[in-house]
Enzyme design. Structure first.
Site, PDB file in Angstrom:
ATOM      1  N   ASP A  55       0.832  -1.203   0.000  1.00  0.00           N
ATOM      2  CA  ASP A  55       0.000   0.000   0.000  1.00  0.00           C
ATOM      3  C   ASP A  55       0.869   1.257   0.000  1.00  0.00           C
ATOM      4  O   ASP A  55       2.096   1.173   0.092  1.00  0.00           O
ATOM      5  CB  ASP A  55      -0.929  -0.007   1.213  1.00  0.00           C
ATOM      6  CG  ASP A  55      -0.163   0.161   2.521  1.00  0.00           C
ATOM      7  OD1 ASP A  55       0.935  -0.412   2.648  1.00  0.00           O
ATOM      8  OD2 ASP A  55      -0.663   0.877   3.402  1.00  0.00           O
ATOM      9  N   GLU A 114       3.392   1.487   2.521  1.00  0.00           N
ATOM     10  CA  GLU A 114       4.495   0.538   2.364  1.00  0.00           C
ATOM     11  C   GLU A 114       4.477  -0.585   3.395  1.00  0.00           C
ATOM     12  O   GLU A 114       5.515  -1.112   3.758  1.00  0.00           O
ATOM     13  CB  GLU A 114       5.844   1.272   2.443  1.00  0.00           C
ATOM     14  CG  GLU A 114       5.854   2.581   1.682  1.00  0.00           C
ATOM     15  CD  GLU A 114       7.234   3.205   1.566  1.00  0.00           C
ATOM     16  OE1 GLU A 114       7.760   3.193   0.446  1.00  0.00           O
ATOM     17  OE2 GLU A 114       7.763   3.671   2.568  1.00  0.00           O
ATOM     18  N   GLU A 166       6.985  15.444   9.042  1.00  0.00           N
ATOM     19  CA  GLU A 166       5.992  14.467   8.607  1.00  0.00           C
ATOM     20  C   GLU A 166       4.778  14.445   9.544  1.00  0.00           C
ATOM     21  O   GLU A 166       3.638  14.389   9.117  1.00  0.00           O
ATOM     22  CB  GLU A 166       6.655  13.086   8.570  1.00  0.00           C
ATOM     23  CG  GLU A 166       5.776  11.967   8.063  1.00  0.00           C
ATOM     24  CD  GLU A 166       6.527  10.636   8.071  1.00  0.00           C
ATOM     25  OE1 GLU A 166       6.768  10.093   9.171  1.00  0.00           O
ATOM     26  OE2 GLU A 166       6.885  10.145   6.978  1.00  0.00           O
TER      27      GLU A 166
END
Ligand code: NOJ
Ligand code: NOJ
Length: 532
Positions: free
Chosen positions: A245, A248, A497
Protein backbone atom coordinates in the site's frame (compact mmCIF):
# COMPACT_ATOMS: atom_id res chain seq x y z
CA UNK A 1 5.66 9.79 -36.53
CA UNK A 2 3.53 12.89 -36.25
CA UNK A 3 -0.11 12.25 -35.47
CA UNK A 4 -2.51 12.86 -38.32
CA UNK A 5 -4.39 16.10 -38.75
CA UNK A 6 -7.57 14.34 -37.76
CA UNK A 7 -6.19 13.43 -34.37
CA UNK A 8 -4.88 16.87 -33.91
CA UNK A 9 -8.40 17.99 -33.33
CA UNK A 10 -8.80 15.55 -30.50
CA UNK A 11 -5.57 16.64 -28.90
CA UNK A 12 -6.51 20.26 -29.39
CA UNK A 13 -9.77 19.66 -27.64
CA UNK A 14 -8.15 17.96 -24.74
CA UNK A 15 -5.25 20.32 -24.55
CA UNK A 16 -6.22 23.90 -23.91
CA UNK A 17 -8.51 23.61 -20.97
CA UNK A 18 -7.49 25.63 -17.98
CA UNK A 19 -7.91 23.28 -15.02
CA UNK A 20 -8.86 25.95 -12.60
CA UNK A 21 -9.27 29.62 -12.95
CA UNK A 22 -8.56 31.89 -10.09
CA UNK A 23 -10.24 35.12 -9.29
CA UNK A 24 -6.92 36.30 -8.01
CA UNK A 25 -3.44 35.02 -7.96
CA UNK A 26 -0.95 35.87 -5.28
CA UNK A 27 1.59 38.37 -6.54
CA UNK A 28 5.10 37.40 -5.51
CA UNK A 29 6.55 39.51 -2.73
CA UNK A 30 8.97 42.00 -4.27
CA UNK A 31 11.92 40.83 -2.20
CA UNK A 32 11.45 37.20 -3.08
CA UNK A 33 13.11 35.48 -5.92
CA UNK A 34 12.58 31.93 -7.00
CA UNK A 35 14.12 30.33 -3.95
CA UNK A 36 14.45 33.32 -1.74
CA UNK A 37 12.06 33.25 1.13
CA UNK A 38 14.93 33.72 3.55
CA UNK A 39 13.81 37.07 4.90
CA UNK A 40 10.22 36.16 5.46
CA UNK A 41 10.88 32.95 7.30
CA UNK A 42 13.19 34.37 9.93
CA UNK A 43 10.61 35.92 12.16
CA UNK A 44 7.74 34.13 13.70
CA UNK A 45 4.29 34.75 12.36
CA UNK A 46 2.39 36.87 14.91
CA UNK A 47 -0.32 34.67 16.34
CA UNK A 48 -3.03 37.29 16.05
CA UNK A 49 -2.81 37.31 12.27
CA UNK A 50 -5.84 35.99 10.50
CA UNK A 51 -5.84 32.54 8.99
CA UNK A 52 -5.99 34.19 5.57
CA UNK A 53 -2.81 36.14 6.22
CA UNK A 54 -1.08 33.07 7.56
CA UNK A 55 -2.14 30.97 4.57
CA UNK A 56 -0.84 33.58 2.17
CA UNK A 57 2.52 33.66 3.87
CA UNK A 58 2.71 29.90 4.40
CA UNK A 59 1.91 29.30 0.75
CA UNK A 60 5.11 31.04 -0.26
CA UNK A 61 7.11 29.33 2.46
CA UNK A 62 5.76 25.89 1.54
CA UNK A 63 6.63 26.34 -2.13
CA UNK A 64 10.10 27.55 -1.24
CA UNK A 65 10.72 24.66 1.15
CA UNK A 66 9.31 22.15 -1.29
CA UNK A 67 11.62 23.40 -4.04
CA UNK A 68 14.55 23.19 -1.65
CA UNK A 69 14.19 19.40 -1.84
CA UNK A 70 14.09 19.29 -5.64
CA UNK A 71 17.02 19.02 -8.00
CA UNK A 72 18.17 20.98 -9.92
CA UNK A 73 18.39 24.11 -7.84
CA UNK A 74 17.12 23.06 -4.41
CA UNK A 75 19.29 24.32 -1.59
CA UNK A 76 18.96 21.06 0.41
CA UNK A 77 20.12 18.92 -2.50
CA UNK A 78 22.72 20.97 -4.38
CA UNK A 79 26.25 19.62 -4.43
CA UNK A 80 25.32 16.33 -2.85
CA UNK A 81 25.24 14.03 -5.84
CA UNK A 82 21.48 14.26 -6.28
CA UNK A 83 20.56 13.52 -9.91
CA UNK A 84 18.76 16.38 -11.73
CA UNK A 85 15.01 15.74 -11.73
CA UNK A 86 15.04 14.12 -8.29
CA UNK A 87 12.68 14.93 -5.44
CA UNK A 88 14.12 13.82 -2.12
CA UNK A 89 11.40 12.80 0.31
CA UNK A 90 13.09 14.81 3.06
CA UNK A 91 16.59 16.16 3.67
CA UNK A 92 16.79 13.92 6.73
CA UNK A 93 19.62 11.44 6.14
CA UNK A 94 19.42 9.66 9.48
CA UNK A 95 16.84 9.21 12.22
CA UNK A 96 14.91 8.68 9.96
CA UNK A 97 16.70 8.24 6.65
CA UNK A 98 14.43 9.72 3.98
CA UNK A 99 17.30 10.65 1.68
CA UNK A 100 15.83 8.79 -1.28
CA UNK A 101 13.57 9.41 -4.19
CA UNK A 102 10.26 7.66 -3.71
CA UNK A 103 8.46 7.30 -7.02
CA UNK A 104 5.17 8.20 -5.30
CA UNK A 105 6.38 11.26 -3.39
CA UNK A 106 8.25 12.51 -6.46
CA UNK A 107 5.25 12.16 -8.78
CA UNK A 108 2.89 13.83 -6.32
CA UNK A 109 5.35 16.67 -5.75
CA UNK A 110 5.93 17.18 -9.47
CA UNK A 111 2.18 17.25 -10.03
CA UNK A 112 1.95 20.13 -7.57
CA UNK A 113 4.72 21.85 -9.51
CA UNK A 114 2.78 21.38 -12.75
CA UNK A 115 -0.05 23.36 -11.16
CA UNK A 116 2.33 26.12 -10.16
CA UNK A 117 3.87 26.06 -13.63
CA UNK A 118 0.44 26.38 -15.24
CA UNK A 119 -0.32 29.54 -13.29
CA UNK A 120 2.26 31.47 -15.28
CA UNK A 121 4.14 29.40 -17.82
CA UNK A 122 6.14 32.30 -19.23
CA UNK A 123 7.36 33.75 -15.92
CA UNK A 124 10.92 33.06 -14.71
CA UNK A 125 9.45 30.59 -12.21
CA UNK A 126 7.46 28.94 -15.00
CA UNK A 127 10.66 28.54 -17.03
CA UNK A 128 12.53 27.13 -14.07
CA UNK A 129 9.72 24.67 -13.33
CA UNK A 130 9.56 23.56 -16.91
CA UNK A 131 13.25 22.70 -16.84
CA UNK A 132 12.76 20.82 -13.56
CA UNK A 133 9.89 18.88 -15.13
CA UNK A 134 11.97 18.07 -18.18
CA UNK A 135 14.78 16.82 -15.94
CA UNK A 136 12.25 14.75 -14.00
CA UNK A 137 11.01 13.17 -17.23
CA UNK A 138 14.53 12.21 -18.34
CA UNK A 139 15.40 10.84 -14.93
CA UNK A 140 12.21 8.78 -14.77
CA UNK A 141 12.99 7.30 -18.16
CA UNK A 142 16.38 6.32 -16.79
CA UNK A 143 15.06 4.77 -13.58
CA UNK A 144 12.33 2.90 -15.44
CA UNK A 145 15.15 1.10 -17.21
CA UNK A 146 17.17 0.51 -14.05
CA UNK A 147 16.97 -3.10 -12.92
CA UNK A 148 16.07 -3.31 -9.25
CA UNK A 149 14.80 -5.78 -6.66
CA UNK A 150 11.23 -5.50 -8.03
CA UNK A 151 12.35 -6.54 -11.52
CA UNK A 152 13.47 -5.21 -14.86
CA UNK A 153 12.24 -3.15 -17.77
CA UNK A 154 11.83 -6.16 -20.05
CA UNK A 155 8.57 -7.29 -18.52
CA UNK A 156 8.08 -3.87 -16.89
CA UNK A 157 8.07 -5.48 -13.42
CA UNK A 158 10.84 -3.10 -12.36
CA UNK A 159 8.38 -0.19 -12.58
CA UNK A 160 6.84 -1.35 -9.31
CA UNK A 161 9.98 -0.41 -7.40
CA UNK A 162 9.00 2.19 -4.78
CA UNK A 163 12.24 4.06 -4.18
CA UNK A 164 15.63 4.82 -5.65
CA UNK A 165 18.90 6.23 -4.40
CA UNK A 166 19.32 9.97 -4.82
CA UNK A 167 21.69 9.46 -7.76
CA UNK A 168 19.05 7.43 -9.58
CA UNK A 169 20.59 4.02 -8.95
CA UNK A 170 18.56 1.20 -7.49
CA UNK A 171 18.00 0.77 -3.78
CA UNK A 172 18.78 -2.80 -2.84
CA UNK A 173 17.84 -2.98 0.84
CA UNK A 174 14.79 -4.95 1.90
CA UNK A 175 11.54 -3.02 1.49
CA UNK A 176 7.81 -3.42 1.01
CA UNK A 177 7.81 -3.97 -2.74
CA UNK A 178 6.42 -3.77 -5.26
CA UNK A 179 4.20 -0.72 -4.83
CA UNK A 180 1.97 -0.29 -7.84
CA UNK A 181 0.80 3.28 -7.37
CA UNK A 182 4.07 4.83 -8.58
CA UNK A 183 3.68 4.32 -12.33
CA UNK A 184 0.06 5.52 -12.23
CA UNK A 185 0.96 8.67 -10.33
CA UNK A 186 3.91 9.36 -12.62
CA UNK A 187 1.76 8.94 -15.73
CA UNK A 188 -0.83 11.32 -14.26
CA UNK A 189 1.81 13.93 -13.54
CA UNK A 190 3.39 13.73 -16.96
CA UNK A 191 0.05 13.77 -18.77
CA UNK A 192 -0.91 16.82 -16.73
CA UNK A 193 2.38 18.46 -17.69
CA UNK A 194 1.83 17.67 -21.38
CA UNK A 195 -1.61 19.26 -21.23
CA UNK A 196 -0.27 22.40 -19.64
CA UNK A 197 2.79 22.61 -21.84
CA UNK A 198 0.75 22.09 -24.94
CA UNK A 199 -1.80 24.68 -23.86
CA UNK A 200 0.91 27.29 -23.48
CA UNK A 201 2.74 26.33 -26.69
CA UNK A 202 -0.20 26.04 -29.07
CA UNK A 203 1.88 25.80 -32.23
CA UNK A 204 4.13 23.04 -30.97
CA UNK A 205 1.77 20.20 -31.87
CA UNK A 206 1.98 20.97 -35.59
CA UNK A 207 5.56 22.18 -35.69
CA UNK A 208 8.57 20.25 -36.89
CA UNK A 209 9.75 20.17 -33.28
CA UNK A 210 6.77 18.09 -32.20
CA UNK A 211 8.27 14.66 -32.78
CA UNK A 212 11.35 15.47 -30.76
CA UNK A 213 9.43 17.10 -28.00
CA UNK A 214 6.80 14.42 -27.47
CA UNK A 215 9.01 11.35 -27.96
CA UNK A 216 10.18 11.02 -24.34
CA UNK A 217 6.59 11.46 -23.10
CA UNK A 218 4.45 9.40 -25.44
CA UNK A 219 5.02 7.20 -28.44
CA UNK A 220 2.82 4.35 -29.60
CA UNK A 221 5.72 2.00 -30.20
CA UNK A 222 5.89 -1.29 -28.35
CA UNK A 223 7.92 -2.29 -26.42
CA UNK A 224 7.49 1.15 -24.91
CA UNK A 225 10.01 3.84 -25.78
CA UNK A 226 8.39 6.63 -23.78
CA UNK A 227 7.82 7.11 -20.06
CA UNK A 228 4.05 7.47 -20.11
CA UNK A 229 3.49 4.52 -22.45
CA UNK A 230 5.65 2.29 -20.23
CA UNK A 231 3.70 3.38 -17.15
CA UNK A 232 0.33 2.80 -18.81
CA UNK A 233 1.42 -0.62 -19.98
CA UNK A 234 2.56 -1.43 -16.45
CA UNK A 235 -0.69 -0.25 -14.86
CA UNK A 236 -2.90 -1.94 -17.44
CA UNK A 237 -1.14 -5.29 -17.01
CA UNK A 238 -0.35 -5.39 -13.29
CA UNK A 239 -3.23 -3.60 -11.54
CA UNK A 240 -4.95 -6.84 -10.48
CA UNK A 241 -1.88 -8.19 -8.73
CA UNK A 242 -1.34 -7.49 -5.08
CA UNK A 243 1.32 -5.08 -3.93
CA UNK A 244 2.20 -2.92 -0.96
CA UNK A 245 0.00 0.00 0.00
CA UNK A 246 0.99 3.64 -0.15
CA UNK A 247 2.21 3.41 3.43
CA UNK A 248 4.50 0.54 2.36
CA UNK A 249 3.23 -1.87 4.98
CA UNK A 250 0.48 -4.22 3.89
CA UNK A 251 0.20 -6.34 0.81
CA UNK A 252 -3.08 -6.57 -1.03
CA UNK A 253 -5.40 -4.59 -3.26
CA UNK A 254 -5.63 -0.97 -2.19
CA UNK A 255 -8.11 1.82 -2.71
CA UNK A 256 -5.47 4.50 -3.24
CA UNK A 257 -3.51 2.44 -5.73
CA UNK A 258 -6.56 1.39 -7.72
CA UNK A 259 -8.05 4.88 -7.76
CA UNK A 260 -4.95 6.41 -9.29
CA UNK A 261 -4.53 3.41 -11.58
CA UNK A 262 -8.01 3.82 -13.06
CA UNK A 263 -7.55 7.54 -13.50
CA UNK A 264 -4.17 7.12 -15.19
CA UNK A 265 -5.73 4.71 -17.70
CA UNK A 266 -8.67 7.05 -18.38
CA UNK A 267 -6.32 9.99 -19.01
CA UNK A 268 -3.89 7.68 -20.80
CA UNK A 269 -6.57 6.46 -23.13
CA UNK A 270 -7.33 10.00 -24.29
CA UNK A 271 -3.66 10.65 -24.80
CA UNK A 272 -3.13 7.41 -26.73
CA UNK A 273 -6.03 8.35 -28.99
CA UNK A 274 -4.49 11.74 -29.68
CA UNK A 275 -1.33 9.97 -30.79
CA UNK A 276 -3.22 7.61 -33.09
CA UNK A 277 -2.52 4.69 -30.76
CA UNK A 278 -6.09 3.45 -31.03
CA UNK A 279 -5.64 -0.16 -29.95
CA UNK A 280 -3.93 1.00 -26.81
CA UNK A 281 -6.61 3.63 -26.19
CA UNK A 282 -9.29 0.93 -26.21
CA UNK A 283 -7.21 -1.38 -24.05
CA UNK A 284 -6.62 1.29 -21.39
CA UNK A 285 -10.32 2.17 -21.32
CA UNK A 286 -11.25 -1.46 -20.94
CA UNK A 287 -8.89 -1.97 -18.02
CA UNK A 288 -9.99 1.28 -16.37
CA UNK A 289 -13.55 -0.02 -16.43
CA UNK A 290 -12.52 -3.26 -14.75
CA UNK A 291 -10.68 -1.37 -12.03
CA UNK A 292 -13.64 0.91 -11.41
CA UNK A 293 -15.80 -2.13 -11.08
CA UNK A 294 -13.46 -3.59 -8.47
CA UNK A 295 -13.44 -0.27 -6.62
CA UNK A 296 -17.11 -0.71 -5.81
CA UNK A 297 -16.06 -3.55 -3.49
CA UNK A 298 -14.25 -1.11 -1.23
CA UNK A 299 -17.51 0.21 0.20
CA UNK A 300 -18.31 -1.67 3.40
CA UNK A 301 -21.98 -1.29 4.07
CA UNK A 302 -21.87 -2.65 7.61
CA UNK A 303 -19.10 -0.31 8.61
CA UNK A 304 -20.65 2.59 6.74
CA UNK A 305 -17.34 3.66 5.21
CA UNK A 306 -14.85 2.75 2.51
CA UNK A 307 -11.88 0.55 3.33
CA UNK A 308 -8.34 1.14 2.13
CA UNK A 309 -7.38 -2.52 1.67
CA UNK A 310 -9.62 -5.42 0.71
CA UNK A 311 -9.80 -8.37 3.11
CA UNK A 312 -7.60 -6.66 5.67
CA UNK A 313 -7.77 -6.98 9.45
CA UNK A 314 -7.54 -3.24 9.78
CA UNK A 315 -10.66 -1.12 10.16
CA UNK A 316 -10.03 0.27 6.68
CA UNK A 317 -10.38 3.87 7.77
CA UNK A 318 -7.39 5.53 6.23
CA UNK A 319 -6.14 8.86 4.96
CA UNK A 320 -5.38 6.92 1.75
CA UNK A 321 -9.12 7.11 1.06
CA UNK A 322 -8.95 10.90 0.97
CA UNK A 323 -5.73 10.91 -1.02
CA UNK A 324 -7.08 8.35 -3.46
CA UNK A 325 -10.13 10.47 -4.07
CA UNK A 326 -8.09 13.66 -4.55
CA UNK A 327 -5.39 12.20 -6.78
CA UNK A 328 -7.90 10.46 -9.02
CA UNK A 329 -9.77 13.60 -10.00
CA UNK A 330 -9.76 14.32 -13.73
CA UNK A 331 -6.99 16.78 -14.50
CA UNK A 332 -9.30 19.01 -16.51
CA UNK A 333 -11.42 19.84 -13.48
CA UNK A 334 -14.49 18.15 -14.99
CA UNK A 335 -16.35 16.10 -12.42
CA UNK A 336 -18.51 13.88 -14.50
CA UNK A 337 -16.64 10.65 -14.72
CA UNK A 338 -14.77 10.61 -11.41
CA UNK A 339 -15.25 7.54 -9.25
CA UNK A 340 -15.52 8.51 -5.56
CA UNK A 341 -14.78 12.21 -5.99
CA UNK A 342 -14.23 14.16 -2.75
CA UNK A 343 -17.89 15.25 -2.63
CA UNK A 344 -19.25 11.74 -3.06
CA UNK A 345 -21.37 10.39 -0.22
CA UNK A 346 -18.99 7.55 0.44
CA UNK A 347 -15.90 9.73 0.75
CA UNK A 348 -17.71 12.15 3.04
CA UNK A 349 -19.03 9.29 5.21
CA UNK A 350 -15.49 7.90 5.39
CA UNK A 351 -14.02 11.30 6.24
CA UNK A 352 -16.51 11.66 9.09
CA UNK A 353 -15.65 8.23 10.49
CA UNK A 354 -11.90 8.78 10.19
CA UNK A 355 -12.12 12.23 11.78
CA UNK A 356 -14.09 10.92 14.76
CA UNK A 357 -11.61 8.13 15.31
CA UNK A 358 -8.62 10.45 15.18
CA UNK A 359 -10.25 13.14 17.29
CA UNK A 360 -10.72 10.68 20.13
CA UNK A 361 -7.43 8.89 19.61
CA UNK A 362 -5.00 11.79 19.90
CA UNK A 363 -4.90 13.85 23.10
CA UNK A 364 -3.98 17.06 21.26
CA UNK A 365 -7.27 16.81 19.42
CA UNK A 366 -9.32 17.26 22.58
CA UNK A 367 -11.33 20.39 22.43
CA UNK A 368 -13.85 22.01 24.74
CA UNK A 369 -16.85 20.30 23.21
CA UNK A 370 -15.38 16.83 23.58
CA UNK A 371 -14.46 17.33 27.23
CA UNK A 372 -18.01 17.39 28.54
CA UNK A 373 -18.98 14.16 30.25
CA UNK A 374 -22.59 14.05 29.24
CA UNK A 375 -23.01 10.31 29.34
CA UNK A 376 -26.54 10.16 28.14
CA UNK A 377 -25.89 11.80 24.78
CA UNK A 378 -24.70 9.59 22.02
CA UNK A 379 -21.47 11.42 21.33
CA UNK A 380 -21.29 10.60 17.66
CA UNK A 381 -24.82 11.78 17.02
CA UNK A 382 -24.45 15.06 18.81
CA UNK A 383 -20.93 16.20 18.27
CA UNK A 384 -20.29 18.56 15.44
CA UNK A 385 -17.85 17.75 12.68
CA UNK A 386 -14.79 19.88 13.35
CA UNK A 387 -11.27 20.14 12.00
CA UNK A 388 -8.78 17.99 13.84
CA UNK A 389 -5.30 16.51 13.41
CA UNK A 390 -5.49 13.43 11.18
CA UNK A 391 -3.00 10.60 10.97
CA UNK A 392 -2.69 7.81 8.42
CA UNK A 393 -5.02 5.20 9.97
CA UNK A 394 -6.21 4.15 13.43
CA UNK A 395 -3.92 1.15 13.90
CA UNK A 396 -0.75 3.03 12.94
CA UNK A 397 2.28 2.33 15.13
CA UNK A 398 4.85 4.38 13.21
CA UNK A 399 5.91 7.48 15.11
CA UNK A 400 8.22 8.76 12.40
CA UNK A 401 11.26 6.83 13.63
CA UNK A 402 10.14 3.30 14.38
CA UNK A 403 7.01 1.19 14.43
CA UNK A 404 7.16 0.10 18.04
CA UNK A 405 5.20 3.02 19.41
CA UNK A 406 2.06 4.74 18.27
CA UNK A 407 0.99 6.79 15.35
CA UNK A 408 0.62 10.54 15.34
CA UNK A 409 -1.30 13.02 13.25
CA UNK A 410 0.35 13.86 9.91
CA UNK A 411 0.51 17.23 8.19
CA UNK A 412 -0.31 15.80 4.78
CA UNK A 413 -3.38 13.94 6.03
CA UNK A 414 -4.70 16.98 7.88
CA UNK A 415 -4.26 19.12 4.76
CA UNK A 416 -5.93 16.50 2.59
CA UNK A 417 -9.10 16.70 4.71
CA UNK A 418 -9.17 20.46 4.15
CA UNK A 419 -8.81 19.90 0.41
CA UNK A 420 -11.68 17.40 0.35
CA UNK A 421 -13.95 19.91 2.07
CA UNK A 422 -12.98 22.86 -0.13
CA UNK A 423 -13.49 20.82 -3.26
CA UNK A 424 -16.84 19.62 -1.99
CA UNK A 425 -17.92 23.20 -1.33
CA UNK A 426 -16.86 24.22 -4.86
CA UNK A 427 -18.60 21.29 -6.43
CA UNK A 428 -21.89 21.89 -4.66
CA UNK A 429 -21.84 25.54 -5.43
CA UNK A 430 -21.01 25.19 -9.14
CA UNK A 431 -23.42 22.34 -9.72
CA UNK A 432 -26.11 24.25 -7.80
CA UNK A 433 -27.29 20.91 -6.55
CA UNK A 434 -26.93 19.13 -3.25
CA UNK A 435 -28.43 15.74 -2.59
CA UNK A 436 -28.50 14.48 0.95
CA UNK A 437 -28.81 10.70 0.85
CA UNK A 438 -28.98 8.16 3.67
CA UNK A 439 -25.23 7.65 3.21
CA UNK A 440 -24.27 11.32 3.47
CA UNK A 441 -26.94 12.25 6.01
CA UNK A 442 -24.72 11.64 9.09
CA UNK A 443 -21.96 13.74 7.57
CA UNK A 444 -24.20 16.70 6.78
CA UNK A 445 -26.01 16.39 10.10
CA UNK A 446 -22.81 16.67 12.05
CA UNK A 447 -21.46 19.34 9.70
CA UNK A 448 -24.47 21.48 10.62
CA UNK A 449 -24.75 20.35 14.23
CA UNK A 450 -23.78 23.78 15.47
CA UNK A 451 -26.49 25.52 13.45
CA UNK A 452 -30.20 25.71 14.10
CA UNK A 453 -31.09 24.18 10.74
CA UNK A 454 -32.76 20.80 10.44
CA UNK A 455 -31.01 18.46 8.06
CA UNK A 456 -33.24 16.11 6.08
CA UNK A 457 -32.68 13.81 3.18
CA UNK A 458 -33.54 15.35 -0.16
CA UNK A 459 -32.37 17.62 -2.93
CA UNK A 460 -31.39 21.21 -2.24
CA UNK A 461 -30.50 24.14 -4.44
CA UNK A 462 -29.53 27.80 -4.23
CA UNK A 463 -33.01 28.78 -3.08
CA UNK A 464 -32.63 26.76 0.12
CA UNK A 465 -30.99 28.17 3.25
CA UNK A 466 -29.55 24.73 3.97
CA UNK A 467 -27.68 24.71 0.67
CA UNK A 468 -25.83 27.91 1.57
CA UNK A 469 -25.19 26.89 5.16
CA UNK A 470 -23.61 23.67 4.03
CA UNK A 471 -21.28 25.42 1.60
CA UNK A 472 -20.35 27.90 4.28
CA UNK A 473 -19.68 25.17 6.88
CA UNK A 474 -17.60 23.10 4.45
CA UNK A 475 -15.30 26.09 3.96
CA UNK A 476 -15.23 26.84 7.69
CA UNK A 477 -14.35 23.29 8.72
CA UNK A 478 -11.77 23.10 5.92
CA UNK A 479 -10.22 26.19 7.52
CA UNK A 480 -10.25 24.46 10.91
CA UNK A 481 -8.13 21.67 9.45
CA UNK A 482 -5.67 24.23 8.08
CA UNK A 483 -5.71 25.99 11.45
CA UNK A 484 -4.50 22.70 12.96
CA UNK A 485 -1.64 22.68 10.44
CA UNK A 486 -0.86 26.25 11.41
CA UNK A 487 -0.77 25.38 15.10
CA UNK A 488 1.88 22.72 14.59
CA UNK A 489 4.33 24.25 12.10
CA UNK A 490 7.40 25.81 13.66
CA UNK A 491 8.36 29.46 13.77
CA UNK A 492 9.76 29.30 10.25
CA UNK A 493 6.68 27.66 8.84
CA UNK A 494 8.46 24.31 8.47
CA UNK A 495 6.53 21.06 8.34
CA UNK A 496 7.95 17.68 9.14
CA UNK A 497 5.99 14.47 8.61
CA UNK A 498 4.00 14.27 11.83
CA UNK A 499 3.14 16.19 15.00
CA UNK A 500 3.23 14.48 18.35
CA UNK A 501 -0.16 13.29 19.51
CA UNK A 502 0.57 14.48 23.08
CA UNK A 503 2.89 17.47 22.87
CA UNK A 504 1.87 18.70 19.43
CA UNK A 505 5.50 19.30 18.47
CA UNK A 506 6.66 18.34 15.02
CA UNK A 507 8.16 14.90 14.75
CA UNK A 508 9.33 12.47 12.08
CA UNK A 509 11.30 13.38 8.97
CA UNK A 510 11.93 17.12 8.85
CA UNK A 511 10.84 19.24 5.90
CA UNK A 512 8.88 16.40 4.36
CA UNK A 513 8.38 17.40 0.73
CA UNK A 514 4.94 15.84 0.58
CA UNK A 515 3.76 17.82 3.63
CA UNK A 516 4.40 21.05 1.74
CA UNK A 517 2.77 19.73 -1.44
CA UNK A 518 -0.39 18.59 0.32
CA UNK A 519 -0.69 21.99 2.00
CA UNK A 520 -0.25 23.77 -1.34
CA UNK A 521 -2.94 21.61 -2.92
CA UNK A 522 -5.38 22.43 -0.12
CA UNK A 523 -4.66 26.14 -0.51
CA UNK A 524 -5.19 25.87 -4.26
CA UNK A 525 -8.59 24.26 -3.71
CA UNK A 526 -9.44 26.96 -1.17
CA UNK A 527 -8.71 29.70 -3.70
CA UNK A 528 -10.99 28.04 -6.24
CA UNK A 529 -13.74 27.87 -3.63
CA UNK A 530 -13.28 31.52 -2.67
CA UNK A 531 -13.39 32.60 -6.31
CA UNK A 532 -16.87 31.17 -6.85
C1 NOJ B 1 6.49 6.80 4.47
C2 NOJ B 1 5.15 6.95 3.91
O1 NOJ B 1 4.31 6.01 4.51
C3 NOJ B 1 5.20 6.75 2.44
O2 NOJ B 1 3.92 6.94 1.91
C4 NOJ B 1 6.17 7.72 1.83
O3 NOJ B 1 6.27 7.46 0.46
C5 NOJ B 1 7.52 7.64 2.48
N1 NOJ B 1 7.41 7.72 3.89
C6 NOJ B 1 8.44 8.75 2.01
O4 NOJ B 1 7.88 10.01 2.31
C1 NOJ C 1 -1.49 -3.99 -28.16
C2 NOJ C 1 -1.48 -2.54 -28.57
O1 NOJ C 1 -1.02 -2.33 -29.84
C3 NOJ C 1 -0.64 -1.78 -27.60
O2 NOJ C 1 -0.34 -0.52 -28.02
C4 NOJ C 1 -1.42 -1.88 -26.34
O3 NOJ C 1 -1.05 -0.92 -25.45
C5 NOJ C 1 -1.23 -3.30 -25.91
N1 NOJ C 1 -1.91 -4.15 -26.83
C6 NOJ C 1 -1.67 -3.57 -24.51
O4 NOJ C 1 -0.63 -4.21 -23.87
Amino acid sequence: MLPSALLLASFASFAPFAPYTYAFSIPPLPHLNFLGIADAQKHQQPLHDTLDAWIQQEERIALDKLLANVSPGGRNVEGQGVAPGTVVASPSQAGPDYWYQWVRDAAITMNTLVDVYAEDTSSPLGGKLSSILDAYTSLQQMIQHTSNPSGTFDDLSGLGEPKFEIDGTSFTGSWGRPQRDGPALRALTLIHYLHEYNASHPTLWTSSRADDFFAPFYEASMPPTSVIKADLEYVSHYWNQSGFDLWEEVEGLHFFTLMVSARSLREGSQLARAFGDLGAADWYTLQAGYIENLLSKFWNKQKGHLVETLWSKRSGLDCGLLLGSLHALPADGSDDDAVYPPWSDKILASLLALTRDQRDRFPINSSPWSSSDDEEVDADEEEPFEGTGLGRYPEDTYNGYSTTHHGNPWFLCTSSAAEVLYRTASHISTSANLIISPTSMPFYTSLLASSSLDVNEGAYGPSDALFHSIIERLGAVGDQFLAVVRRHVDAEGSMSEQFDKETGFMTGARDLTWSYGAFLQAVRARKVMKSL
